[in-house]
Scaffold this active site. Structure first.
Site, PDB file in Angstrom:
ATOM      1  N   GLY A  13      41.071  32.835  43.892  1.00 16.70           N
ATOM      2  CA  GLY A  13      39.622  32.900  43.964  1.00 16.70           C
ATOM      3  C   GLY A  13      39.060  34.265  43.587  1.00 16.70           C
ATOM      4  O   GLY A  13      39.799  35.168  43.181  1.00 16.70           O
ATOM      5  N   TYR A 144      27.924  26.840  56.206  1.00 22.90           N
ATOM      6  CA  TYR A 144      28.819  27.971  55.924  1.00 22.90           C
ATOM      7  C   TYR A 144      28.644  29.064  56.985  1.00 22.90           C
ATOM      8  O   TYR A 144      29.615  29.555  57.567  1.00 22.90           O
ATOM      9  CB  TYR A 144      28.483  28.495  54.532  1.00 22.90           C
ATOM     10  CG  TYR A 144      29.231  29.729  54.090  1.00 22.90           C
ATOM     11  CD1 TYR A 144      30.600  29.710  53.874  1.00 22.90           C
ATOM     12  CD2 TYR A 144      28.536  30.923  53.851  1.00 22.90           C
ATOM     13  CE1 TYR A 144      31.267  30.856  53.438  1.00 22.90           C
ATOM     14  CE2 TYR A 144      29.197  32.058  53.405  1.00 22.90           C
ATOM     15  CZ  TYR A 144      30.566  32.020  53.208  1.00 22.90           C
ATOM     16  OH  TYR A 144      31.220  33.148  52.782  1.00 22.90           O
TER      17      TYR A 144
HETATM   18  P1  NAD Z   1      36.549  31.480  46.093  1.00 19.35           P
HETATM   19  O1  NAD Z   1      35.907  30.137  46.235  1.00 19.35           O
HETATM   20  O2  NAD Z   1      36.390  32.215  44.816  1.00 19.35           O
HETATM   21  O3  NAD Z   1      38.107  31.381  46.398  1.00 19.35           O
HETATM   22  C1  NAD Z   1      38.606  30.561  47.418  1.00 19.35           C
HETATM   23  C2  NAD Z   1      39.974  30.075  46.972  1.00 19.35           C
HETATM   24  O4  NAD Z   1      40.480  29.242  48.011  1.00 19.35           O
HETATM   25  C3  NAD Z   1      39.929  29.225  45.695  1.00 19.35           C
HETATM   26  O5  NAD Z   1      40.821  29.729  44.730  1.00 19.35           O
HETATM   27  C4  NAD Z   1      40.320  27.837  46.157  1.00 19.35           C
HETATM   28  O6  NAD Z   1      41.078  27.097  45.207  1.00 19.35           O
HETATM   29  C5  NAD Z   1      41.160  28.155  47.397  1.00 19.35           C
HETATM   30  N1  NAD Z   1      41.235  27.026  48.313  1.00 19.35           N
HETATM   31  C6  NAD Z   1      40.259  26.119  48.603  1.00 19.35           C
HETATM   32  N2  NAD Z   1      40.722  25.200  49.466  1.00 19.35           N
HETATM   33  C7  NAD Z   1      42.005  25.540  49.737  1.00 19.35           C
HETATM   34  C8  NAD Z   1      43.015  24.974  50.554  1.00 19.35           C
HETATM   35  N3  NAD Z   1      42.788  23.857  51.270  1.00 19.35           N
HETATM   36  N4  NAD Z   1      44.212  25.582  50.610  1.00 19.35           N
HETATM   37  C9  NAD Z   1      44.471  26.696  49.880  1.00 19.35           C
HETATM   38  N5  NAD Z   1      43.550  27.274  49.065  1.00 19.35           N
HETATM   39  C10 NAD Z   1      42.348  26.690  48.997  1.00 19.35           C
HETATM   40  O7  NAD Z   1      36.030  32.356  47.329  1.00 19.35           O
HETATM   41  P2  NAD Z   1      35.952  33.933  47.434  1.00 19.35           P
HETATM   42  O8  NAD Z   1      34.624  34.353  46.948  1.00 19.35           O
HETATM   43  O9  NAD Z   1      37.169  34.556  46.866  1.00 19.35           O
HETATM   44  O10 NAD Z   1      35.915  34.100  49.019  1.00 19.35           O
HETATM   45  C11 NAD Z   1      37.072  34.367  49.781  1.00 19.35           C
HETATM   46  C12 NAD Z   1      36.655  34.509  51.230  1.00 19.35           C
HETATM   47  O11 NAD Z   1      35.685  35.550  51.358  1.00 19.35           O
HETATM   48  C13 NAD Z   1      35.983  33.263  51.833  1.00 19.35           C
HETATM   49  O12 NAD Z   1      36.317  33.160  53.174  1.00 19.35           O
HETATM   50  C14 NAD Z   1      34.515  33.570  51.710  1.00 19.35           C
HETATM   51  O13 NAD Z   1      33.766  32.887  52.661  1.00 19.35           O
HETATM   52  C15 NAD Z   1      34.503  35.055  51.966  1.00 19.35           C
HETATM   53  N6  NAD Z   1      33.322  35.708  51.426  1.00 19.35           N
HETATM   54  C16 NAD Z   1      33.119  35.794  50.089  1.00 19.35           C
HETATM   55  C17 NAD Z   1      31.978  36.422  49.593  1.00 19.35           C
HETATM   56  C18 NAD Z   1      31.714  36.548  48.132  1.00 19.35           C
HETATM   57  O14 NAD Z   1      30.641  37.014  47.738  1.00 19.35           O
HETATM   58  N7  NAD Z   1      32.645  36.174  47.258  1.00 19.35           N
HETATM   59  C19 NAD Z   1      31.042  36.947  50.482  1.00 19.35           C
HETATM   60  C20 NAD Z   1      31.259  36.796  51.855  1.00 19.35           C
HETATM   61  C21 NAD Z   1      32.424  36.204  52.322  1.00 19.35           C
HETATM   62  N1  SER Z   2      28.525  35.461  48.583  1.00 19.80           N
HETATM   63  C1  SER Z   2      28.593  34.526  49.669  1.00 19.80           C
HETATM   64  C2  SER Z   2      27.731  33.352  49.414  1.00 19.80           C
HETATM   65  O1  SER Z   2      26.741  33.507  48.736  1.00 19.80           O
HETATM   66  C3  SER Z   2      28.184  35.195  50.955  1.00 19.80           C
HETATM   67  O2  SER Z   2      29.080  34.803  51.928  1.00 19.80           O
HETATM   68  O3  SER Z   2      28.014  32.310  49.922  1.00 19.80           O
END
Ligand code: NAD
Ligand code: SER
Length: 316
Positions: A13, A144
């Site tokens: 991800g 979420y």
């Molecule tokens: P993303 O959606 O890009 O990546 C998530 C990954 O998890 C994907 O590659 C997906 O294939 C994998 N996945 C989904 N279901 C799965 C399962 N059952 N088993 C194994 N893998 C699985 O998300 P991200 O942006 O990389 O976010 C990662 C974490 O950080 C999450 O918890 C998200 O809530 C948190 N977060 C992200 C942001 C942001 O801006 N990107 C902001 C706040 C919090």
């Molecule tokens: N970037 C994330 C979202 O928009 C914040 O957790 O969902």
């Protein structure tokens, strides 16, 4: 001295790719096992071990943890805010059960440390809009946000009750050029760069003056690793730490991009994600993280914009 063996769940991800690469630099390629439901990201190929893994399958996860002699788990698999509103049950199930599976196995197998990210999405319309503090009114309105807030309490519970060393950050919206965002409300801040370079124009799904807390990925990766490497005695927050990088609106980001691409044009067509964005704070107070483990961001809006454009292929 413990020889670390790290499992990254959700490694393909937006955060997982860069975090896996950064951890491999520190702990050695073969000591960081990338895993995901989907196929291995191109940037990870050839850099270390990869296993296909569904975090919802607790038995399979348990087998991998034992087989790979895992000592630390980074759990990144989740459904983000915008996708979550389209399928609330799926988001709740994955975001809760995935975390509980990891915490249970961490407890049983005496996993040394667990990382699980929360989000600014825990905050809701009744939280302070500006400099939102670590502890305040928290009434999220998205599935979420509800799942992240509940997850924070589970992390604290497993720490207090079972001694699991689980650590967490409430990330703001993350901006990156290596891997694409995965269904969040802040995704516009990445899409805009690609469209600016390819089309010289972008239609934004948020209104022009929607201020949100944001962070450049290099800061987020460094912050995550700094938190995980801090001595346990410094960690006073076992729910999740506020972390701040910068705050800007789509109009301000477009203005910054125009300094590099003068012909760039933005227009606005807000959709269902506007209501989500409107429920979140505009800026975050991260003084507790600064005090506890010395957090300090490096990138501001001009620095991030120049670096994004340079890395995406424009001499700025
Ligand atoms: P993303 O959606 O890009 O990546 C998530 C990954 O998890 C994907 O590659 C997906 O294939 C994998 N996945 C989904 N279901 C799965 C399962 N059952 N088993 C194994 N893998 C699985 O998300 P991200 O942006 O990389 O976010 C990662 C974490 O950080 C999450 O918890 C998200 O809530 C948190 N977060 C992200 C942001 C942001 O801006 N990107 C902001 C706040 C919090
Ligand atoms: N970037 C994330 C979202 O928009 C914040 O957790 O969902």
């Amino acid at each position: 001295m413990i020889r670390e063996r790290i499992l990254v769940i959700g490694a393909s991800g937006q955060i997982g790719v860069e975090l896996t690469l950064a951890l491999r630099k520190i702990y050695g390629n073969n000591n960081v096992v990338a895993s995901d439901l989907r196929e291995e990201n191109e940037l990870l190929k050839g850099t270390g071990p990869y296993v296909s893994l569904d975090v919802m399958n607790k038995e399979m996860l348990h087998v991998q943890v034992i087989r790979q002699s895992i000592t630390q788990i980074y759990l990144l698999a989740a459904i983000l805010s915008a996708t979550g509103e389209k399928n609330p049950n799926l988001a709740w199930n994955l975001n809760m059960q995935g975390l509980l599976n990891v915490l249970d196995i961490a407890r049983e197998e005496k996993i040394y440390k667990v990382y699980w990210p929360s989000s600014i999405a825990v905050f809701g319309p009744t939280s302070p809009k500006k400099n939102c503090p670590q502890q305040t009114i928290i009434e999220p309105i998205t599935v979420y946000g509800i799942s992240k807030y509940a997850g924070e309490f589970w992390c604290n519970y497993y720490h207090q009750r079972f001694g699991v060393d689980v650590r967490s950050i409430r990330y703001p919206g993350l901006i990156s050029y290596k891997s694409a965002p995965g269904g969040g409300t802040t995704d516009y801040s990445v899409e805009i760069f690609h469209d600016a370079l390819e089309e010289k124009k972008y239609t934004c799904f948020l209104q022009e003056n929607t201020y949100l807390p944001m962070m450049y990925m290099p800061d987020a990766i460094r912050g995550t690793i700094e938190l995980m490497e801090a001595p346990a005695s410094k960690i006073t927050v076992r729910h999740s730490y506020n972390l701040s990088g910068m705050s800007f609106s789509p109009k301000e980001l477009a203005g910054e991009i125009k300094k590099h691409i003068p012909e760039f044009h933005i227009d606005y067509k807000p959709d269902y994600r506007q209501a989500i964005a409107d429920s979140w704070p505009e800026s975050i107070d991260d003084s507790v993280a600064r005090r506890d483990w010395g957090w300090k961001n490096e990138f501001d809006l001009p620095g991030m914009t120049a670096d994004m454009l340079e890395n995406l292929g424009v001499a700025s």
